[in-house]
Design an enzyme around this catalytic site. Structure first.
Site, PDB file in Angstrom:
ATOM      1  CD  GLU A 196      -2.680   1.149   2.603  1.00 39.28           C
ATOM      2  OE1 GLU A 196      -3.843   1.559   2.560  1.00 39.28           O
ATOM      3  OE2 GLU A 196      -2.133   0.720   3.657  1.00 39.28           O
TER       4      GLU A 196
ATOM      5  CD  GLU B 180      -6.900   7.402   4.559  1.00 37.22           C
ATOM      6  OE1 GLU B 180      -7.068   6.502   5.404  1.00 37.22           O
ATOM      7  OE2 GLU B 180      -5.978   7.392   3.724  1.00 37.22           O
TER       8      GLU B 180
END
Length: 217
Positions: A107, A204
């Site tokens: 990630e 985010e």
């Protein structure tokens, strides 16, 4: 920060029209891949024309992420972005190029701006130095997630963070990310990528509130 990751709930193709998403969803919109994920609360994600999207969230949402980009991603793309990043220094949030690879399962984030929490502070991580790209300095940190959500279910995996220093501000923002520079530097530090899955320019938020209206190209 609890990091997502998009779980397939619904996949659709859309024509040029605005659409507000209230639930987790991935798909393609006006030539761009999009992903929206939240674990709770009232965060919403609006698909606009072209590479534009908007996100709106409050503290009722524990963690959310959304953005537009490409699926699959690649290692040589230059990503341009502009728009409005409506948070303050007390809000836990990232504005970043974000994606995954498999084999190895990685990630990754190229963080252009953030609020109260820098991923350079991830517990148990290792500092991997810094480099210059596009006239900016990026500090790199490798972090480790154990038994955490991933694009292939619950797994343990590494995270790579390139964090722009100084970070972009809040409000009106614009810039570009030459991802090849990050990939090459990571590789020089023994941080390889695998086969690309999705790659989005994302907003985010974690236990915070804010608004973002971002265009990606």
């Amino acid at each position: 920060m609890q990091f997502l990751i998009p779980v397939v709930i619904l996949c659709v193709s859309l024509v040029d029209s605005q659409k507000v998403l209230y639930n987790n969803e991935i798909g393609f919109n006006n030539g761009f891949y999009y992903a929206f994920w939240k674990d709770s609360g009232s965060a919403t994600f609006t698909l606009e024309s072209g590479g534009r999207y908007a996100g709106n969230w409050t503290t009722s949402t524990n963690n959310w992420v959304g953005g537009k980009g490409w699926n699959p991603g690649n290692s040589w793309r230059t990503v341009n972005y502009s728009g409005y990043y409506g948070i303050n220094e007390y809000a836990n949030s990232y504005l970043s190029l974000y994606g995954w690879t498999t084999n190895p399962l990685i990630e990754y984030y190229v963080v252009e701006s953030y609020g109260s929490y820098s991923p350079l502070n991830c517990p148990g991580g290792t500092d991997e130095g810094s480099f210059t790209s596009g006239g900016a300095t990026y500090q790199v940190r490798k972090c480790r997630r154990t038994n955490a959500p991933s694009i292939i279910g619950t797994q343990s995996f590494d995270q790579y963070f390139s964090v722009r220093t100084p970070k972009k501000g809040f409000g009106q923002v614009s810039g570009s990310v030459n991802f090849a520079d990050h990939v090459q530097y990571w590789a020089s530090k023994g941080l390889p990528l695998g086969t690309h899955a999705h790659q989005i320019f994302a907003t985010e938020g974690y236990q915070s509130s804010g608004f973002a209206d971002i265009t990606v190209s």
